[in-house]
Design an enzyme around this catalytic site. Structure first.
Site, PDB file in Angstrom:
ATOM      1  N   LYS A  54       0.837  -1.207   0.000  1.00 18.93           N
ATOM      2  CA  LYS A  54       0.000   0.000   0.000  1.00 18.93           C
ATOM      3  C   LYS A  54       0.870   1.253   0.000  1.00 18.93           C
ATOM      4  CE  LYS A  54      -3.863  -2.251   2.236  1.00 18.93           C
ATOM      5  NZ  LYS A  54      -4.339  -2.784   3.515  1.00 18.93           N
ATOM      6  N   GLN A  98      -4.982  -1.429   9.393  1.00 16.21           N
ATOM      7  CA  GLN A  98      -4.814  -2.769   8.834  1.00 16.21           C
ATOM      8  C   GLN A  98      -5.409  -3.820   9.778  1.00 16.21           C
ATOM      9  OE1 GLN A  98      -3.445  -3.555   5.785  1.00 16.21           O
ATOM     10  NE2 GLN A  98      -4.121  -5.651   6.231  1.00 16.21           N
ATOM     11  N   ASP A 121     -11.571   2.621   3.630  1.00 15.76           N
ATOM     12  CA  ASP A 121     -11.923   1.197   3.547  1.00 15.76           C
ATOM     13  C   ASP A 121     -13.430   1.004   3.366  1.00 15.76           C
ATOM     14  OD1 ASP A 121     -10.023  -0.779   3.442  1.00 15.76           O
ATOM     15  OD2 ASP A 121      -9.638  -0.794   5.605  1.00 15.76           O
TER      16      ASP A 121
END
Ligand code: NDP
Length: 288
Positions: A54, A98, A121
Site C-alpha cells: 500500500k 490494517q 476502507d
C-alpha cells in the site's frame, strides 16, 4: 471454449494511472495532494506485506503517505489517540487501519473511531448505511474491484443474476449493494444455503468470497458465466506453498465465459480502489 481471463493487474494499473494523472494535475496546479495514512498494529507478517504494498503504491501515484507502525501491545486508548490525531490532520484524507488487529483490540470499535469522511476502507457504519441507502459513500475496496472486473467482461450488468457466495461485512454484503446498483438480481449464499451447486448454476455472475481453497468447481458454474474469485488461500505444495482462490480454476476455465485468476485477479484491485477512494475522499472534503 476457454474462458477469457480477467487480468486484475492490468485493470488495477489502469485505475492507478487514472489516480496518478489526477494527483499530477493537483500538484501542477499547486494544490495539496491527497494523503493516505496506514496504521499497522503488531508485526503480523502478511499484514506487513500488505502495508508495504500500500505504501509503495501510494508513493507511486504521487500521494502523501503517512505510516504509523505501532507495537502489538498498543492499548485501545493509545490507538484511539493515534486515530484522533489522523482524523484532525489536514494532510490526511484517508485512514486505513490494517486488519486483523492483535487480540484485545476490538476492530469494530476502532473502525468506528475513524472519521467517516476519511474511511477509505468503507467499513464505518456511516458509509455502510449510506451505501445501502444508495447515497454517495466511500465504498469498500475489494467489492468495488469485483464490479470493475465484472464490467470488463460485460459493460452492462443490468438484469444479470449475480450469486455471491459469502456474506461477510467486508466483501459479500457490500458487494450485494454494489451489484444491486448495477441493476443485477442478487442472491447471497452462505454456509447454511441449501443445494449451493444448483443456486450457483443459476448465476450469470458468480462471485466466490468464502476462504476455502478451490471450493467451487465445475458443478457450480453455468456455461458462459462470469466468475469472480475473491478468495486468497495459501496451500502447501511439494515445492513449498502457493496461493489459490475459492474457485477450482482448472475445473472451471473451459465452462465459464470469463474468470479472474488467483493471484492476479481481484487482489491487485483492492489497493488500486483504496487509492481511488483516497482521491474521492480528498474531493468530498473540499466540497464540504
Ligand atoms: P469470511 O470468513 O468473513 O466469510 C466467509 C463467508 O463464506 C461466510 O459468509 C461463510 O458463511 C461463507 N462460507 C463458509 N463456508 C461455506 C460453505 N461451505 N458454503 C457456502 N458458504 C460458506 O471471509 P471474507 O469475506 O473476509 O473473505 C473471503 C475470502 O476472500 C478469503 O479467502 C479472504 O482471504 C479473501 N479476501 C480477499 C481480498 C482481496 O483483496 N482479494 C480482500 C478480502 C478477503 P457464514 O456467514 O454462514 O459463516
Amino acid at each position: 471454449m476457454a474462458a477469457s481471463v480477467l487480468d486484475g493487474k492490468v485493470a488495477a494499473a489502469e485505475v492507478r494511472a487514472g489516480v496518478a494523472a489526477s494527483v499530477a494535475e493537483l500538484r501542477a496546479a499547486g494544490r495539496r495532494v491527497p494523503g493516505l495514512a496506514v496504521v499497522l498494529v503488531g508485526g503480523d507478517p502478511a499484514s506487513q506485506v500488505y502495508v508495504a504494498a500500500k505504501v509503495k503504491h501510494t508513493h507511486e501515484v504521487g500521494m502523501h503517505s503517512v505510516e504509523r507502525m505501532l507495537p502489538a501491545e498498543t492499548s485501545e486508548a493509545q490507538l484511539f489517540d493515534e486515530i484522533a490525531r489522523l482524523n484532525a490532520d489536514p494532510a490526511v484524507d484517508g485512514i486505513l487501519v490494517q486488519l486483523p488487529l492483535p487480540a484485545g483490540l476490538d476492530s469494530q470499535r476502532v473502525l468506528d473511531a475513524i472519521d467517516p469522511r476519511k474511511d477509505v476502507d468503507g467499513f464505518h457504519p456511516v458509509n455502510v448505511g449510506r451505501l445501502s441507502l444508495g447515497l454517495p459513500a466511500l465504498e469498500p475496496c475489494t467489492p468495488r474491484g469485483c464490479v470493475i472486473l465484472a464490467k470488463r467482461a460485460r459493460a452492462d450488468l443490468a438484469g444479470l443474476h449475480a450469486v455471491i457466495v459469502g456474506r461477510s461485512n467486508i466483501v459479500g454484503k457490500p458487494l450485494a449493494q454494489l451489484l444491486l446498483r448495477e441493476h443485477c438480481t442478487v442472491t447471497v449464499a452462505h454456509s447454511r444455503t441449501r443445494d449451493l451447486p444448483a443456486i450457483c448454476r443459476q448465476a450469470d455472475i458468480l462471485i466466490a468470497a468464502i476462504g476455502k481453497p478451490k471450493f467451487l468447481g465445475a458443478e457450480h458454474v453455468k456455461p458462459g458465466a462470469i466468475v469472480i474469485d475473491v478468495g486468497i488461500n495459501r496451500i502447501a505444495t511439494e515445492a513449498g506453498t502457493r496461493l489459490v482462490g475459492d474457485v477450482d480454476f482448472d475445473a472451471v476455465k473451459d465452462i465459464a465465459g470469463a474468470i479472474t485468476p488467483v493471484p492476479g485477479g481481484v487482489g491487485p484491485m483492492t489497493i488500486a480502489c483504496l487509492l481511488d477512494n483516497t482521491l474521492t475522499a480528498w474531493r468530498a472534503r473540499r466540497q464540504g
